[in-house]
Design an enzyme around this catalytic site. Structure first.
Site, PDB file in Angstrom:
ATOM      1  N   ASP A   1       0.844  -1.195   0.000  1.00 45.54           N
ATOM      2  CA  ASP A   1       0.000   0.000   0.000  1.00 45.54           C
ATOM      3  C   ASP A   1       0.880   1.246   0.000  1.00 45.54           C
ATOM      4  OD1 ASP A   1      -1.917   1.949   0.415  1.00 45.54           O
ATOM      5  OD2 ASP A   1      -2.140   1.499   2.553  1.00 45.54           O
TER       6      ASP A   1
ATOM      7  N   ASN B   1      -0.378   4.509  -0.213  1.00 50.91           N
ATOM      8  CA  ASN B   1      -1.031   5.757   0.222  1.00 50.91           C
ATOM      9  C   ASN B   1      -1.730   5.674   1.575  1.00 50.91           C
ATOM     10  OD1 ASN B   1      -3.220   4.191  -0.429  1.00 50.91           O
ATOM     11  ND2 ASN B   1      -3.995   5.513  -2.060  1.00 50.91           N
TER      12      ASN B   1
ATOM     13  N   ASP C   1      -4.200   3.759   2.744  1.00 48.98           N
ATOM     14  CA  ASP C   1      -5.630   3.475   2.879  1.00 48.98           C
ATOM     15  C   ASP C   1      -5.905   2.026   3.273  1.00 48.98           C
ATOM     16  OD1 ASP C   1      -5.088   2.126   0.539  1.00 48.98           O
ATOM     17  OD2 ASP C   1      -6.629   3.131  -0.664  1.00 48.98           O
TER      18      ASP C   1
ATOM     19  N   ASP D   1      -1.788  -1.301  -3.822  1.00 53.11           N
ATOM     20  CA  ASP D   1      -2.104  -0.565  -5.036  1.00 53.11           C
ATOM     21  C   ASP D   1      -0.969  -0.665  -6.058  1.00 53.11           C
ATOM     22  OD1 ASP D   1      -0.178   1.332  -4.031  1.00 53.11           O
ATOM     23  OD2 ASP D   1      -1.786   2.228  -2.825  1.00 53.11           O
TER      24      ASP D   1
ATOM     25  N   ASP E   1      -4.973 -10.701 -15.449  1.00 49.95           N
ATOM     26  CA  ASP E   1      -6.064 -11.648 -15.279  1.00 49.95           C
ATOM     27  C   ASP E   1      -7.164 -11.315 -16.276  1.00 49.95           C
ATOM     28  OD1 ASP E   1      -7.150 -13.857 -13.734  1.00 49.95           O
ATOM     29  OD2 ASP E   1      -6.048 -13.014 -12.043  1.00 49.95           O
TER      30      ASP E   1
ATOM     31  N   ASP F   1      -6.314 -18.494  -4.360  1.00 51.00           N
ATOM     32  CA  ASP F   1      -7.462 -19.326  -3.999  1.00 51.00           C
ATOM     33  C   ASP F   1      -7.078 -20.516  -3.128  1.00 51.00           C
ATOM     34  OD1 ASP F   1      -9.452 -17.886  -5.305  1.00 51.00           O
ATOM     35  OD2 ASP F   1      -9.155 -18.942  -7.203  1.00 51.00           O
TER      36      ASP F   1
END
Length: 555
Positions: free
Chosen positions: A22, A24, A26, A30, A99, A330
């Site tokens: 991350d 930033n 939050d 990202d 993907d 998964d």
């Protein structure tokens, strides 16, 4: 020997962007976070980065429900950020694959918003709509996320099909307009410069439009698998995709193909079929299943594992190319599932890497595997975030009467969230993943297991994986050599050979926490051999120590 190709000689690293880095604060990983860590991946020896979905999405299924294929979800950044990622990765000599999720969309995709407006809407046939029967669903198919696979829509008083969540309506691939829309979108990304696609549940795109009831096994719903998996037109559509799109670019493709057989895999990926480059098969992922499918706390059997992996090594030998993976977004963590994450975490993580990535096929490493990251072992249900996990807990405790404590044990063993906890970068707050509150809890063991501790430690799991990948890049025998299983009935050791021209490898892996004895085959006793790699610092010959892995090479 197989025809040489860049993707066969590459190492792929899967990033689950929500949990990677991350930038930033939050609490959500990202694109800029990925850019910050590209040197880490380059140093590891990664050639190709596979990025799980970052498209516009309401996040019913963590991005696998796409509402706009040509936009970036704002919490991940902007298209400018993605362009910068692509440019920077390419400058560093790494490729990017995306993907491709085209079995279904989000119910918030504009196609579906239009489709549900009326029966005569021009987008109606983009999805699979059916009338009910006797006031009920069109048939008894059960969703793979629980409940019926049909959702009633009051506006037009019909049902639409959703193999997964009701917010993931299945596209109608029998409509050539749908296929052409998908191909147009794929070309847009490839023209932007990406290097290929991982195709989500691609063997589900062709359904049996007779829609017969499925076998129920005494439950409320029937199995849709036989009528949706590897359907009548799936190869026709993939050949068309290859002709219209894939063949026009120097890219790699890998299809996610649940329940695929050897014969079907050959159809998808044989070099003369002009469909895909390779497929993911999940037969070895089902070896610890139980009475309730994946939801169990069973331990795999090594003889069964060897049988499955060997079958795929041998049956595809000169016809197709293999994928090698222990885990993904998964699946639970490899060292927790196949190794020993308590007393022998580091040594067994190294052993697992040796065992699998010395085989023939392209290695797919899931983020954190190179650190020996473990399952989350959450204590309470509210620590989980995965829709499939919540649905299974509800279904199995209420409808099947499974004890809640036992069900929690199943989740600790197999829930998808075990792989989705944040990447453990250092021992600072939240493992250096975020300065905010992470979207899912960080594994409690991050002060001990993190990248900062391992990158400069020559004896770490990270640097062992780095050496493994370096060897793959240096030795053709590891990439293209023939595979032969030894000791097929030994439930403690996994032993196999690789051979190419006059070169040979002998791979010995102990899957137990006890010392064993193994006498190397005569062909390796008669010649000068050397240790190519080992997870112990010395060689005791016939003694194979707990979770020891060693590879002998004869040049």
């Amino acid at each position: 020997m197989q025809k040489k190709s860049w993707y066969k000689e590459s190492v792929v690293y899967q990033i689950y962007p929500r949990s990677f880095m991350d930038s930033n604060g939050d609490g959500i990983g990202d694109i800029r976070g990925i850019i910050k860590k590209l040197d880490y991946l380059k140093n590891l020896g990664v050639d190709i980065i596979w990025i799980s979905p970052i498209y516009e999405s309401p996040n019913e299924d963590n991005g696998y429900d796409i509402s706009d294929y040509q936009n970036i979800l704002s919490e991940f950044g902007t298209m400018e950020d993605f362009d910068k990622l692509l440019e920077t990765a390419h400058d560093k000599g790494m490729k990017i694959i995306m993907d491709l999720v085209v079995n279904h969309t989000s119910d918030e995709h504009q196609w579906f918003v239009e489709s549900r407006k009326s029966k005569d809407n021009s987008y109606r046939d983009y999805y699979i709509w059916k009338d009910g029967k006797n006031g009920k669903e069109p048939n008894n198919w059960g969703s793979w996320f629980g409940g019926s696979a049909w959702q009633y829509d009051e506006n037009t008083e019909m049902y639409y099909l959703h193999i997964f969540s009701s917010k993931q309506p299945d596209l109608n691939w029998d409509n050539n307009k749908v296929r052409n829309e998908v191909y147009k979108m794929m070309k847009w990304w490839l023209d932007k410069g990406i290097d290929g696609f991982r195709m989500d549940v691609i063997n589900l795109i062709s359904k049996d439009h007779k829609f017969p009831d499925g076998k129920s096994n005494g439950g409320l719903y029937g199995d849709l698998g036989p009528y949706c998996l590897n359907g009548e037109h799936v190869h026709e559509y993939l050949k068309e995709m290859n002709e219209n799109v894939l063949s026009k670019y120097d890219i790699m493709t890998v299809g996610e193909t649940a329940d695929v057989t050897i014969e079907e895999a050959k159809k998808y990926s044989a070099c003369d079929r002009n469909e895909l480059d390779m497929v993911f098969q999940f037969e070895h992922m089902a070896l610890d299943s139980g009475d309730y499918g994946k939801w169990s706390n069973n331990r795999f059997n090594l003889i069964d594992l060897k049988k499955v992996l060997t079958k795929w090594q041998k049956e595809l030998e000169e016809k197709c190319w293999n994928t090698l993976f222990w885990s993904n977004h998964d699946q639970p963590r490899a060292v927790s599932r196949f190794g020993n994450d308590k007393d022998h975490r580091e040594i067994s993580a190294k052993m697992l890497g040796t065992c699998l990535y010395m085989m023939r096929g392209t290695p797919f490493i899931f983020q954190g595997e190179e650190l020996g990251m473990t399952n989350a072992y959450f204590d309470t249900l509210d620590e989980y975030r995965d829709l499939e996990t919540f649905n299974a807990y509800e279904d199995l405790t209420k409808k099947h009467g499974i004890d809640k404590e036992l069900m929690m044990d199943y989740l600790k063993h197999i829930s998808r969230d075990n792989a989705r906890t944040p990447m453990q970068w250092d021992d600072s707050t939240n493992a250096g993943f975020t300065t905010g509150t992470p979207w899912i809890s960080v594994n409690k063991n991050y002060p001990d297991i993190n990248a900062n501790n391992q990158v400069d430690d020559h004896g770490s799991v990270y640097n062992y994986y780095r050496k493994l990948f370096k060897l793959r890049h240096e030795h053709e025998i590891i990439v293209y050599g023939d595979y032969k299983l030894l000791e097929p009935d030994n439930n403690e050791l996994y032993v196999y050979t690789r051979s190419l021209n006059k070169n040979k490898l002998l791979v010995i892996c102990n899957f137990t926490q006890k010392s064993l004895t193994y006498e190397v085959p005569e062909e390796f006793r008669k010649v000068n051999k050397r240790i190519l790699i080992s997870n112990y610092h010395d060689d005791l010959g016939e003694e194979i120590r707990p979770y020891e892995a060693k590879v002998y090479m004869v040049d």
